[in-house]
Design an enzyme around this catalytic site. Structure first.
Site, PDB file in Angstrom:
ATOM      1  N   TYR A 160      61.276  55.673  58.060  1.00 32.33           N
ATOM      2  CA  TYR A 160      60.578  54.854  57.025  1.00 32.33           C
ATOM      3  C   TYR A 160      61.264  54.785  55.893  1.00 32.33           C
ATOM      4  O   TYR A 160      61.827  53.888  54.693  1.00 32.33           O
ATOM      5  CB  TYR A 160      59.211  55.006  57.786  1.00 32.33           C
ATOM      6  CG  TYR A 160      58.540  53.915  56.451  1.00 32.33           C
ATOM      7  CD1 TYR A 160      58.446  52.483  56.486  1.00 32.33           C
ATOM      8  CD2 TYR A 160      58.216  54.039  55.545  1.00 32.33           C
ATOM      9  CE1 TYR A 160      57.287  52.068  55.891  1.00 32.33           C
ATOM     10  CE2 TYR A 160      57.052  53.409  54.223  1.00 32.33           C
ATOM     11  CZ  TYR A 160      57.093  52.617  54.522  1.00 32.33           C
ATOM     12  OH  TYR A 160      56.747  51.338  53.980  1.00 32.33           O
ATOM     13  N   SER A 189      59.141  50.393  49.368  1.00 29.00           N
ATOM     14  CA  SER A 189      58.279  51.379  48.697  1.00 29.00           C
ATOM     15  C   SER A 189      57.754  52.386  48.100  1.00 29.00           C
ATOM     16  O   SER A 189      59.204  52.892  47.282  1.00 29.00           O
ATOM     17  CB  SER A 189      57.950  51.695  50.072  1.00 29.00           C
ATOM     18  OG  SER A 189      57.071  53.679  50.213  1.00 29.00           O
TER      19      SER A 189
END
Length: 254
Positions: A152, A139
Protein backbone atom coordinates in the site's frame (compact mmCIF):
# COMPACT_ATOMS: atom_id res chain seq x y z
CA UNK A 1 -10.04 22.89 -9.82
CA UNK A 2 -13.17 24.98 -9.34
CA UNK A 3 -15.45 24.03 -6.46
CA UNK A 4 -18.61 24.03 -8.62
CA UNK A 5 -19.89 23.78 -12.17
CA UNK A 6 -18.07 20.54 -13.01
CA UNK A 7 -19.13 17.13 -14.26
CA UNK A 8 -17.14 14.63 -12.20
CA UNK A 9 -16.61 10.87 -12.38
CA UNK A 10 -15.46 9.20 -9.16
CA UNK A 11 -14.87 5.44 -9.45
CA UNK A 12 -14.56 3.78 -6.07
CA UNK A 13 -17.06 6.14 -4.48
CA UNK A 14 -19.55 3.71 -2.95
CA UNK A 15 -18.21 4.17 0.60
CA UNK A 16 -15.77 6.08 2.76
CA UNK A 17 -13.93 9.13 1.48
CA UNK A 18 -15.14 8.60 -2.09
CA UNK A 19 -18.85 8.64 -1.29
CA UNK A 20 -18.55 11.50 1.21
CA UNK A 21 -16.60 13.59 -1.29
CA UNK A 22 -19.08 12.76 -4.06
CA UNK A 23 -21.98 13.96 -1.91
CA UNK A 24 -20.14 17.12 -0.87
CA UNK A 25 -19.22 18.00 -4.45
CA UNK A 26 -22.75 17.26 -5.62
CA UNK A 27 -24.14 19.57 -2.96
CA UNK A 28 -21.90 22.36 -4.27
CA UNK A 29 -23.45 22.36 -7.73
CA UNK A 30 -21.48 19.67 -9.54
CA UNK A 31 -22.87 16.80 -11.59
CA UNK A 32 -21.28 13.74 -9.98
CA UNK A 33 -21.18 10.19 -11.33
CA UNK A 34 -20.01 7.53 -8.91
CA UNK A 35 -18.66 4.15 -9.95
CA UNK A 36 -18.51 0.84 -8.13
CA UNK A 37 -18.60 -2.90 -8.63
CA UNK A 38 -21.84 -3.74 -6.81
CA UNK A 39 -24.97 -2.70 -8.66
CA UNK A 40 -27.15 -3.24 -5.56
CA UNK A 41 -25.00 -0.78 -3.61
CA UNK A 42 -25.07 1.73 -6.45
CA UNK A 43 -28.87 1.46 -6.60
CA UNK A 44 -29.12 2.00 -2.83
CA UNK A 45 -26.92 5.12 -3.01
CA UNK A 46 -28.98 6.46 -5.92
CA UNK A 47 -32.15 6.04 -3.88
CA UNK A 48 -30.60 7.86 -0.92
CA UNK A 49 -29.13 10.65 -3.05
CA UNK A 50 -31.13 10.84 -6.31
CA UNK A 51 -29.00 13.66 -7.70
CA UNK A 52 -25.97 11.34 -7.89
CA UNK A 53 -25.54 9.38 -11.13
CA UNK A 54 -24.09 5.86 -11.03
CA UNK A 55 -22.22 3.49 -13.31
CA UNK A 56 -21.00 -0.05 -12.71
CA UNK A 57 -17.22 -0.43 -12.93
CA UNK A 58 -14.59 -2.83 -11.60
CA UNK A 59 -11.35 -0.85 -11.48
CA UNK A 60 -9.32 -4.07 -11.32
CA UNK A 61 -10.60 -5.05 -14.78
CA UNK A 62 -9.31 -3.22 -17.86
CA UNK A 63 -12.34 -4.16 -19.98
CA UNK A 64 -14.74 -2.93 -17.29
CA UNK A 65 -12.90 0.41 -17.13
CA UNK A 66 -13.12 0.86 -20.90
CA UNK A 67 -16.83 -0.01 -20.90
CA UNK A 68 -17.57 2.35 -18.01
CA UNK A 69 -15.65 5.16 -19.68
CA UNK A 70 -17.67 4.70 -22.85
CA UNK A 71 -20.93 4.81 -20.88
CA UNK A 72 -19.95 7.85 -18.82
CA UNK A 73 -18.77 9.85 -21.84
CA UNK A 74 -21.83 8.93 -23.91
CA UNK A 75 -24.17 10.07 -21.14
CA UNK A 76 -22.04 13.00 -19.93
CA UNK A 77 -20.02 14.45 -22.81
CA UNK A 78 -19.40 17.56 -20.67
CA UNK A 79 -17.31 15.51 -18.19
CA UNK A 80 -14.27 17.54 -17.13
CA UNK A 81 -13.06 15.98 -13.86
CA UNK A 82 -11.83 12.45 -13.10
CA UNK A 83 -11.10 11.49 -9.47
CA UNK A 84 -9.29 8.13 -9.26
CA UNK A 85 -10.55 7.17 -5.82
CA UNK A 86 -10.62 3.34 -5.78
CA UNK A 87 -8.11 1.68 -3.49
CA UNK A 88 -7.49 -1.13 -0.99
CA UNK A 89 -5.27 -1.29 2.11
CA UNK A 90 -4.30 -4.68 3.50
CA UNK A 91 -1.83 -5.98 6.05
CA UNK A 92 1.12 -7.99 4.68
CA UNK A 93 3.89 -9.98 6.36
CA UNK A 94 6.86 -10.22 4.03
CA UNK A 95 8.77 -12.32 6.57
CA UNK A 96 6.41 -15.22 5.88
CA UNK A 97 7.09 -16.80 2.44
CA UNK A 98 3.43 -17.37 1.54
CA UNK A 99 2.06 -14.44 3.50
CA UNK A 100 2.06 -11.53 1.11
CA UNK A 101 2.28 -12.12 -2.63
CA UNK A 102 -1.42 -12.42 -3.46
CA UNK A 103 -2.21 -9.36 -1.36
CA UNK A 104 0.65 -7.38 -2.86
CA UNK A 105 -0.44 -8.17 -6.42
CA UNK A 106 -4.07 -7.26 -5.69
CA UNK A 107 -2.96 -3.99 -4.12
CA UNK A 108 -0.86 -3.04 -7.14
CA UNK A 109 -3.71 -3.91 -9.51
CA UNK A 110 -6.25 -1.82 -7.61
CA UNK A 111 -4.17 1.09 -6.35
CA UNK A 112 -1.76 1.64 -9.24
CA UNK A 113 -2.95 -0.12 -12.39
CA UNK A 114 -6.52 1.01 -11.72
CA UNK A 115 -5.72 4.75 -11.77
CA UNK A 116 -3.36 4.32 -14.73
CA UNK A 117 -6.06 2.55 -16.75
CA UNK A 118 -8.70 5.09 -15.72
CA UNK A 119 -6.55 8.01 -16.81
CA UNK A 120 -5.77 6.24 -20.07
CA UNK A 121 -9.49 5.72 -20.72
CA UNK A 122 -10.39 9.38 -20.17
CA UNK A 123 -7.35 11.41 -21.14
CA UNK A 124 -8.21 11.92 -24.80
CA UNK A 125 -11.60 13.31 -23.83
CA UNK A 126 -10.22 15.45 -21.00
CA UNK A 127 -7.62 16.99 -23.28
CA UNK A 128 -10.42 18.06 -25.63
CA UNK A 129 -12.07 20.13 -22.89
CA UNK A 130 -11.30 23.80 -22.33
CA UNK A 131 -10.42 23.08 -18.70
CA UNK A 132 -10.17 19.65 -17.10
CA UNK A 133 -8.80 18.09 -13.92
CA UNK A 134 -7.39 14.70 -13.01
CA UNK A 135 -7.44 14.24 -9.25
CA UNK A 136 -5.31 11.36 -8.01
CA UNK A 137 -5.51 10.01 -4.46
CA UNK A 138 -2.30 9.13 -2.67
CA UNK A 139 -1.82 9.05 1.12
CA UNK A 140 0.31 10.32 3.92
CA UNK A 141 1.90 6.88 3.68
CA UNK A 142 3.37 7.88 0.31
CA UNK A 143 5.83 9.90 2.39
CA UNK A 144 6.33 7.82 5.56
CA UNK A 145 5.85 4.03 5.72
CA UNK A 146 3.49 2.08 7.93
CA UNK A 147 5.29 -1.17 8.73
CA UNK A 148 2.31 -3.51 8.23
CA UNK A 149 1.24 -2.27 4.75
CA UNK A 150 4.37 -2.20 2.55
CA UNK A 151 2.68 -2.56 -0.84
CA UNK A 152 0.00 0.00 0.00
CA UNK A 153 2.76 2.44 0.95
CA UNK A 154 4.61 1.70 -2.29
CA UNK A 155 1.55 2.15 -4.51
CA UNK A 156 0.72 5.48 -2.91
CA UNK A 157 4.31 6.67 -3.34
CA UNK A 158 4.00 5.64 -7.00
CA UNK A 159 0.75 7.61 -7.33
CA UNK A 160 2.51 10.67 -5.93
CA UNK A 161 5.33 10.44 -8.46
CA UNK A 162 2.90 9.63 -11.29
CA UNK A 163 0.99 12.80 -10.40
CA UNK A 164 4.18 14.86 -10.37
CA UNK A 165 5.21 13.44 -13.76
CA UNK A 166 1.84 13.88 -15.44
CA UNK A 167 1.71 17.46 -14.23
CA UNK A 168 4.96 18.07 -16.12
CA UNK A 169 3.66 16.37 -19.28
CA UNK A 170 0.37 18.29 -19.27
CA UNK A 171 1.96 21.63 -18.43
CA UNK A 172 0.58 24.25 -20.80
CA UNK A 173 -2.42 22.10 -21.74
CA UNK A 174 -6.04 22.31 -20.59
CA UNK A 175 -5.53 19.43 -18.12
CA UNK A 176 -4.46 20.05 -14.54
CA UNK A 177 -3.32 17.29 -12.17
CA UNK A 178 -4.25 17.56 -8.49
CA UNK A 179 -3.17 15.09 -5.82
CA UNK A 180 -5.36 14.47 -2.78
CA UNK A 181 -3.23 13.26 0.16
CA UNK A 182 -5.41 11.89 2.97
CA UNK A 183 -4.11 11.16 6.46
CA UNK A 184 -5.73 8.39 8.49
CA UNK A 185 -9.49 8.99 8.21
CA UNK A 186 -12.25 7.15 10.06
CA UNK A 187 -13.46 4.85 7.30
CA UNK A 188 -13.66 1.07 6.84
CA UNK A 189 -10.47 0.99 4.74
CA UNK A 190 -8.80 -1.10 7.48
CA UNK A 191 -10.36 -3.10 10.34
CA UNK A 192 -10.78 -0.90 13.38
CA UNK A 193 -10.03 2.33 11.54
CA UNK A 194 -13.56 3.70 11.92
CA UNK A 195 -13.05 3.73 15.72
CA UNK A 196 -9.39 4.80 15.75
CA UNK A 197 -8.72 7.82 17.96
CA UNK A 198 -5.72 8.63 15.76
CA UNK A 199 -7.80 8.81 12.57
CA UNK A 200 -9.47 12.03 11.45
CA UNK A 201 -13.29 12.10 11.55
CA UNK A 202 -14.60 11.70 8.00
CA UNK A 203 -16.84 14.78 8.11
CA UNK A 204 -13.96 16.94 9.34
CA UNK A 205 -11.71 15.65 6.57
CA UNK A 206 -14.27 16.32 3.84
CA UNK A 207 -15.04 19.80 5.19
CA UNK A 208 -11.36 20.73 5.18
CA UNK A 209 -10.84 19.28 1.69
CA UNK A 210 -13.78 21.23 0.30
CA UNK A 211 -12.51 24.43 1.90
CA UNK A 212 -9.07 23.88 0.37
CA UNK A 213 -10.54 23.27 -3.09
CA UNK A 214 -12.63 26.43 -2.76
CA UNK A 215 -9.88 28.71 -1.44
CA UNK A 216 -6.97 27.23 -3.40
CA UNK A 217 -8.34 26.34 -6.86
CA UNK A 218 -4.82 26.34 -8.34
CA UNK A 219 -3.39 23.93 -5.73
CA UNK A 220 -1.49 20.91 -7.03
CA UNK A 221 -1.64 19.00 -3.72
CA UNK A 222 -4.62 18.97 -1.35
CA UNK A 223 -3.22 18.55 2.14
CA UNK A 224 -5.31 18.83 5.27
CA UNK A 225 -3.34 19.85 8.36
CA UNK A 226 -3.36 16.30 9.76
CA UNK A 227 -1.31 14.91 6.87
CA UNK A 228 1.52 17.42 7.03
CA UNK A 229 3.28 15.57 9.86
CA UNK A 230 3.80 12.66 7.44
CA UNK A 231 4.13 14.68 4.24
CA UNK A 232 7.01 16.91 5.32
CA UNK A 233 9.09 14.75 7.65
CA UNK A 234 12.05 14.64 5.28
CA UNK A 235 11.85 18.37 4.56
CA UNK A 236 11.77 19.18 8.28
CA UNK A 237 14.63 16.78 8.97
CA UNK A 238 12.69 14.63 11.44
CA UNK A 239 11.80 11.73 9.14
CA UNK A 240 13.14 8.98 11.48
CA UNK A 241 11.04 10.38 14.31
CA UNK A 242 7.97 10.56 12.05
CA UNK A 243 8.35 6.90 11.06
CA UNK A 244 8.91 5.84 14.65
CA UNK A 245 5.90 7.80 15.89
CA UNK A 246 3.65 6.54 13.10
CA UNK A 247 4.48 2.90 13.77
CA UNK A 248 4.36 3.23 17.55
CA UNK A 249 1.06 5.08 17.83
CA UNK A 250 -1.29 3.59 15.29
CA UNK A 251 -1.01 0.23 13.51
CA UNK A 252 -3.78 1.29 11.14
CA UNK A 253 -2.96 4.98 10.67
CA UNK A 254 -2.34 6.22 7.14
Amino acid sequence: MNISGNTIFIPGATSGIGLALARALNARGNTVIIGGRRTDLLESIARETPSLRTVQVDTTDADSIRAAAATVLAEHPELNVLITMAGIMRVEDWTTPAGFLDTAEATVTTNLLGPIRLIAAFIEHLRSMNAATIMTVSSGLAFAPLRVTPTYNATKAAIHMLSESLRLQFDGSSVSVVELEPPAVRTALMPGQEESEFAMPLDDFISEVMALIETQPEATEIQVENVKFLRYGEARGDYPQVVATLNRLDPHGH
